[in-house]
Design a protein around this motif. Sequence first.
Motif, mmCIF file in Angstrom:
data_model
loop_
_atom_site.group_PDB
_atom_site.id
_atom_site.type_symbol
_atom_site.label_atom_id
_atom_site.label_comp_id
_atom_site.label_asym_id
_atom_site.label_seq_id
_atom_site.Cartn_x
_atom_site.Cartn_y
_atom_site.Cartn_z
ATOM 1 N N ILE A 51 93.648 -48.953 -69.696
ATOM 2 C CA ILE A 51 94.702 -49.451 -69.770
ATOM 3 C C ILE A 51 95.396 -50.643 -70.238
ATOM 4 C CG2 ILE A 51 97.661 -48.895 -70.489
ATOM 5 C CD1 ILE A 51 96.953 -46.135 -69.475
ATOM 6 N N GLU A 129 102.294 -47.276 -76.825
ATOM 7 C CA GLU A 129 100.888 -47.374 -76.922
ATOM 8 C C GLU A 129 100.222 -47.579 -75.645
ATOM 9 O OE1 GLU A 129 102.739 -50.686 -77.703
ATOM 10 O OE2 GLU A 129 103.191 -49.858 -80.186
ATOM 11 N N GLN A 130 100.062 -48.037 -74.140
ATOM 12 C CA GLN A 130 100.246 -47.677 -73.227
ATOM 13 C C GLN A 130 99.878 -46.296 -72.390
ATOM 14 O OE1 GLN A 130 101.778 -51.215 -71.282
ATOM 15 N NE2 GLN A 130 100.138 -52.083 -71.307
ATOM 16 N N VAL A 133 98.180 -43.703 -74.812
ATOM 17 C CA VAL A 133 96.546 -43.906 -74.101
ATOM 18 C C VAL A 133 96.542 -43.187 -73.167
ATOM 19 C CG1 VAL A 133 95.016 -45.628 -73.015
ATOM 20 C CG2 VAL A 133 96.385 -46.250 -75.294
ATOM 21 N N ASP A 136 96.644 -38.886 -73.290
ATOM 22 C CA ASP A 136 95.621 -38.935 -74.321
ATOM 23 C C ASP A 136 94.401 -38.947 -72.570
ATOM 24 O OD1 ASP A 136 96.224 -39.117 -76.431
ATOM 25 O OD2 ASP A 136 95.578 -41.087 -77.017
ATOM 26 N N LYS A 137 94.269 -39.314 -71.939
ATOM 27 C CA LYS A 137 93.275 -39.651 -70.442
ATOM 28 C C LYS A 137 94.167 -38.061 -70.055
ATOM 29 C CE LYS A 137 92.940 -42.726 -68.253
ATOM 30 N NZ LYS A 137 92.699 -43.950 -67.365
#
Length: 167
Positions: A51, A129-130, A133, A136-137
Motif C-alpha cells: 500500500i 483506495e488504500q 487494497v 483484498d489482502k
Amino acid sequence: MRNVSAAVMASTLMLIALPGQAAEALAGDKWYQPEGATQRNSVQQHMFDGISLTEQQRQQMRDLMQLARHNQSPVNVSELETMHRLVTSEKFDEKAVRAQAEKMAQEQVARQVEMAKVRNQMFRLLTPEQRAVLNDKHRLRMNQLREIADLQKNSVLQISSSNRSNQ
C-alpha cells in the motif's frame, strides 16, 4: 504396522508445520518490535506492505505506534514463573493451572484490545483506495488460512481412519 507408523509420523510433521503457515497467513501484519526483540514469527509481513502511504500517513502511524509502545504494560514475568512452577511440579494441579491460564489469557486479551484500537486508528488514516487494497489482502489471507485448515482437518481424518482400519 510400518505403514501406520509412517502415516502417523508424516501427519504429525505436517500438523507441526501447518500452524506456522496458518500464523503466516493470518498475521500478514507485523507491528513494531523493539530493536533486539526476538520476532515471534519472522515470516510475518507488515500490514501496509503493498500500500502506497504518504509521508504524512507514515509519520502518523509511527506516532500511533510510539504512543502504543509507551502505554503498553510490560510482560508479567511473575505470571510466567507461576505457570512454570505449576507445569514442573511433582503433582499436576489442573485447577491451579486453569486459574493461572485464565489470568494470563485475560492479560493477553487486554493487550489485543489495545493493539486492535491502534490498528483501527491506523486503518482510519487510509484513503478508500488504500482500504480496498488492505481488504483484498485480508480476503486473500483468509482464503489461505481456510485452505490450511482444510488440509489439517483432512490429515486428522486420514490418521483417524487409518488407525481404525489397522486395529
